[in-house]
Write an enzyme that holds these catalytic residues in place. Structure first.
Site, PDB file in Angstrom:
ATOM      1  N   HIS A  94       0.842  -1.190   0.000  1.00  0.00           N
ATOM      2  CA  HIS A  94       0.000   0.000   0.000  1.00  0.00           C
ATOM      3  C   HIS A  94       0.877   1.239   0.000  1.00  0.00           C
ATOM      4  O   HIS A  94       2.098   1.146   0.110  1.00  0.00           O
ATOM      5  CB  HIS A  94      -0.999  -0.012   1.163  1.00  0.00           C
ATOM      6  N   ASP A 113       5.798   4.222   4.969  1.00  0.00           N
ATOM      7  CA  ASP A 113       6.707   3.219   5.547  1.00  0.00           C
ATOM      8  C   ASP A 113       6.770   1.940   4.704  1.00  0.00           C
ATOM      9  O   ASP A 113       7.499   1.005   5.040  1.00  0.00           O
ATOM     10  CB  ASP A 113       6.333   2.901   7.009  1.00  0.00           C
ATOM     11  N   HIS A 114       6.031   1.920   3.579  1.00  0.00           N
ATOM     12  CA  HIS A 114       6.057   0.744   2.693  1.00  0.00           C
ATOM     13  C   HIS A 114       6.533   1.087   1.284  1.00  0.00           C
ATOM     14  O   HIS A 114       6.722   0.177   0.474  1.00  0.00           O
ATOM     15  CB  HIS A 114       4.665   0.100   2.630  1.00  0.00           C
TER      16      HIS A 114
HETATM   17 ZN   LIG Z   1       2.885   0.400   7.828  1.00  0.00          ZN
HETATM   18 ZN   LIG Z   2      -0.202   1.378   6.623  1.00  0.00          ZN
END
Ligand SMILES: [Zn+2]
Ligand SMILES: [Zn+2]
Length: 303
Positions: free
Chosen positions: A62, A66-67
């Protein structure tokens, strides 16, 4: 044939000393796949000495930073290293705009083609297939569109039993067909059932990645029976209410999913920075599902 998961990062949103946001490298034979790409992923790849030209595809769960915030930097570094091979990037709607905008506004240029595939699905769908692996995406329940991924090794060829070929007088030219399951035909024209002259291949191996999600039993059917499951466990269960509010899972709940899905092994990750010591999360998960490990940076899991 090696099938290995390397944890590059497993911390949740806020930076924390020694812990990096989500990223993993999955390697099967000579091909690698990047799963999520939080900030610092390319630094982690260098530290772990991962061969960057082996990456065939990137799977983003997503668009929370942080991804994915490590991806523009990684893509431009691939370019500086002279990459020519195409790279496939999978992710929710918006991934193309996000990355192309970063590349364009920074005046960057990529030396290789990037093929984006934006995923929109409410069930499990196959999104990628190579000679050795199939990848399925399935929906997770989080604050923005989020997908989990299941990586399944392709069916392997059957093993030939050479003594049986000799016994039944089956010409070696039939070996490729026998490996694919065809019956043998002796030089005298007798049909010999495939099972008489071959052995079962090793069972196919599988890995499922469930990043940010609320506790959701509807995903069990998508990951049932996998050899290795990564499931987020942002909080311990005393913060179950906070986990629900933020659409995350507790370590106890992650273990319940693993147990109900009858997986072989569970790895928990996406730890909140409030936890200096991760052992209590591990103990909590193990009280429900004993074959659990922590997704610590640098850990390699053989699948
Ligand atoms: Zn996350
Ligand atoms: Zn998230």
């Amino acid at each position: 044939m090696n099938f290995e998961l390397l944890i590059l990062g497993s911390n949740s949103a806020v930076p924390y000393k020694g812990r990096f946001p989500s990223a993993q490298a999955l390697t099967l034979r000579n091909s690698s796949y990047l799963i999520d790409c939080g900030e610092g992923t390319q630094i982690r790849l260098a530290e772990e000495q991962v061969k960057r030209n082996r990456f065939k595809a990137v799977f983003i769960s997503h668009l929370h930073g942080d991804h994915v915030f490590g991806l523009p930097g990684l893509l431009t570094s691939f370019s500086l290293a002279g990459r020519k091979d195409p790279l496939f990037i999978f992710g929710p709607q918006g991934i193309r705009e996000m990355i192309e905008t970063a590349i364009r506004l920074s005046g960057s240029f990529l030396s290789y083609p990037v093929e984006f595939q934006e995923i929109i699905t409410n069930k499990s769908v196959k999104v990628y297939e190579s000679e050795t692996i199939k990848v399925f995406a399935f929906p997770l329940q989080h604050r923005i569109p989020t997908y989990g991924y299941k990586f399944v090794e392709k069916e392997k060829a059957r093993h030939i039993v050479p003594e049986k070929l000799e016994l039944y007088n089956i010409p070696f030219t039939q070996i490729p067909d026998l490996r694919m399951g065809a019956d043998g035909i002796s030089v005298d024209g007798d049909v010999i059932p495939n099972r008489e002259v071959t052995r079962d291949p090793h069972p196919v191996r599988s890995y499922a990645y469930c990043s940010d999600t609320i506790y959701d039993e509807s995903l069990i059917s998508h990951i049932a029976g996998v050899d290795l499951l990564y499931h987020e466990a942002t909080f311990m269960h005393d913060l179950a209410e906070k986990a629900r509010d933020r659409m995350h899972t507790t370590s106890c709940e992650a273990a319940m999913i693993a147990k109900k899905a009858k997986v072989q092994k569970l790895i928990i990750g996406h730890f909140s920075s409030r936890y200096d010591n991760l052992e209590p999360l591990l103990h909590e998960a193990r009280s429900v599902f004993s074959n659990t490990e922590l997704a610590i940076e640098g850990t390699r899991f053989e699948i």
